[in-house]
Design a protein around this motif. Sequence first.
Motif, PDB file in Angstrom:
ATOM      1  N   TYR A  31       0.812  -1.227   0.000  1.00  0.00           N
ATOM      2  CA  TYR A  31       0.000   0.000   0.000  1.00  0.00           C
ATOM      3  C   TYR A  31       0.843   1.274   0.000  1.00  0.00           C
ATOM      4  CZ  TYR A  31      -3.019  -3.764   1.589  1.00  0.00           C
ATOM      5  OH  TYR A  31      -3.669  -4.975   1.712  1.00  0.00           O
ATOM      6  N   LYS A 161      -7.652   3.275   2.035  1.00  0.00           N
ATOM      7  CA  LYS A 161      -6.788   3.733   3.117  1.00  0.00           C
ATOM      8  C   LYS A 161      -7.523   4.854   3.851  1.00  0.00           C
ATOM      9  CE  LYS A 161      -2.382   4.401   2.328  1.00  0.00           C
ATOM     10  NZ  LYS A 161      -1.095   5.023   1.870  1.00  0.00           N
ATOM     11  N   ARG A 163      -7.213   7.867   6.746  1.00  0.00           N
ATOM     12  CA  ARG A 163      -6.304   8.722   7.505  1.00  0.00           C
ATOM     13  C   ARG A 163      -7.127   9.610   8.431  1.00  0.00           C
ATOM     14  NH1 ARG A 163      -3.781  12.260   3.418  1.00  0.00           N
ATOM     15  NH2 ARG A 163      -2.704  13.120   5.223  1.00  0.00           N
ATOM     16  N   ASP A 181      -0.516   2.969   8.416  1.00  0.00           N
ATOM     17  CA  ASP A 181      -1.461   2.876   7.311  1.00  0.00           C
ATOM     18  C   ASP A 181      -2.703   2.116   7.775  1.00  0.00           C
ATOM     19  OD1 ASP A 181      -0.346   4.298   5.218  1.00  0.00           O
ATOM     20  OD2 ASP A 181       0.863   2.613   4.515  1.00  0.00           O
ATOM     21  N   ILE A 183      -5.713   0.354   6.600  1.00  0.00           N
ATOM     22  CA  ILE A 183      -6.265  -0.245   5.389  1.00  0.00           C
ATOM     23  C   ILE A 183      -7.508  -1.046   5.766  1.00  0.00           C
ATOM     24  CG2 ILE A 183      -5.805  -1.661   3.362  1.00  0.00           C
ATOM     25  CD1 ILE A 183      -3.973   0.788   3.620  1.00  0.00           C
ATOM     26  N   LEU A 216      -6.562   3.724  -3.324  1.00  0.00           N
ATOM     27  CA  LEU A 216      -5.444   2.817  -3.530  1.00  0.00           C
ATOM     28  C   LEU A 216      -5.541   2.234  -4.932  1.00  0.00           C
ATOM     29  CD1 LEU A 216      -5.520   0.893  -0.118  1.00  0.00           C
ATOM     30  CD2 LEU A 216      -3.886   2.661  -0.793  1.00  0.00           C
TER      31      LEU A 216
END
Length: 289
Positions: A31, A161, A163, A181, A183, A216
């Motif tokens: 990723y 992903k 954040r 990360d 995911i 992604l």
Amino acid sequence: MKSLFFLLCFFQLSAQVKGVVLDENNKPIPYVNIWFANGNLADTTEEDGTFIISDLKENQVLFFSAMGFEKKTVKVADAARVVMKQSAIELKEVQLENPRANLSNQIDEFERKKVHLYYGLGLTQWSLAKQFTYNDTIQKTPYLASILVKTQSPGGASKVKVRITSVGPDGNPGEDLINEDLIFKVKKGDRISEFDMSQYKLKIEESGIFVVIEYLMLDENQYIIYDKYKKPYPHSRPSIGTIPSEEITFWCYNKKWRKMDKRNPYNYPDEEHYFNKYIELAMSLKLTN
């Protein structure tokens, strides 16, 4: 000799790189987003750290970025094996104490029937973000337990992903608050996807947060649809649902962050539910204390 000259010229104009991204212990890094110098997304590494990028010039450079690792710039000619170093930079400390978890709340709940418009993730929109402003509910239950998002993933499952960022000085998404990360798998079909965040014990401060859904460029996220003439059109999954709103909470990223304006009925005649409204991501937060 002439044939060799043309082959060399072709390589210089249209090279392909098949590579792998590794950490300093020779373990693959999945990723990792890979960018061109002009800010366009080139590819994302698969779970085994591999990537393939076509239509490159030999003298181009690529930029590699992944949470927890130092960003790296690599020439195309050297991109078959890329080693990234772990970052020594510590993110802003946001947790002051462990949650008691004896009280729970949910903010920005949405009705599924109000979701009529979906925003796709892909090369034109790499990230979608929603701002959550501090309020009395967050004050009582400040720890993030999970994120609920209305998603569509046609033809198969996909990955995104996530954040969590602070609000930057310019009002846009700012610093990442989790040095990892995040995911998450989005199941096939039309559903409300829930992303569990409880293990991170993230406390929302008075400045508020952004929740960012990032694209992604993985093989499993790609699919093809065909028109009536059997012409193929590449698409990416998943798409994220939206609802009409009276407030600006929705940001979109492609090379830079921008707020989403009100929908103009003259520009979008088929979106009557959103006329003269702001668009808000169909996203809510479950919180605990």
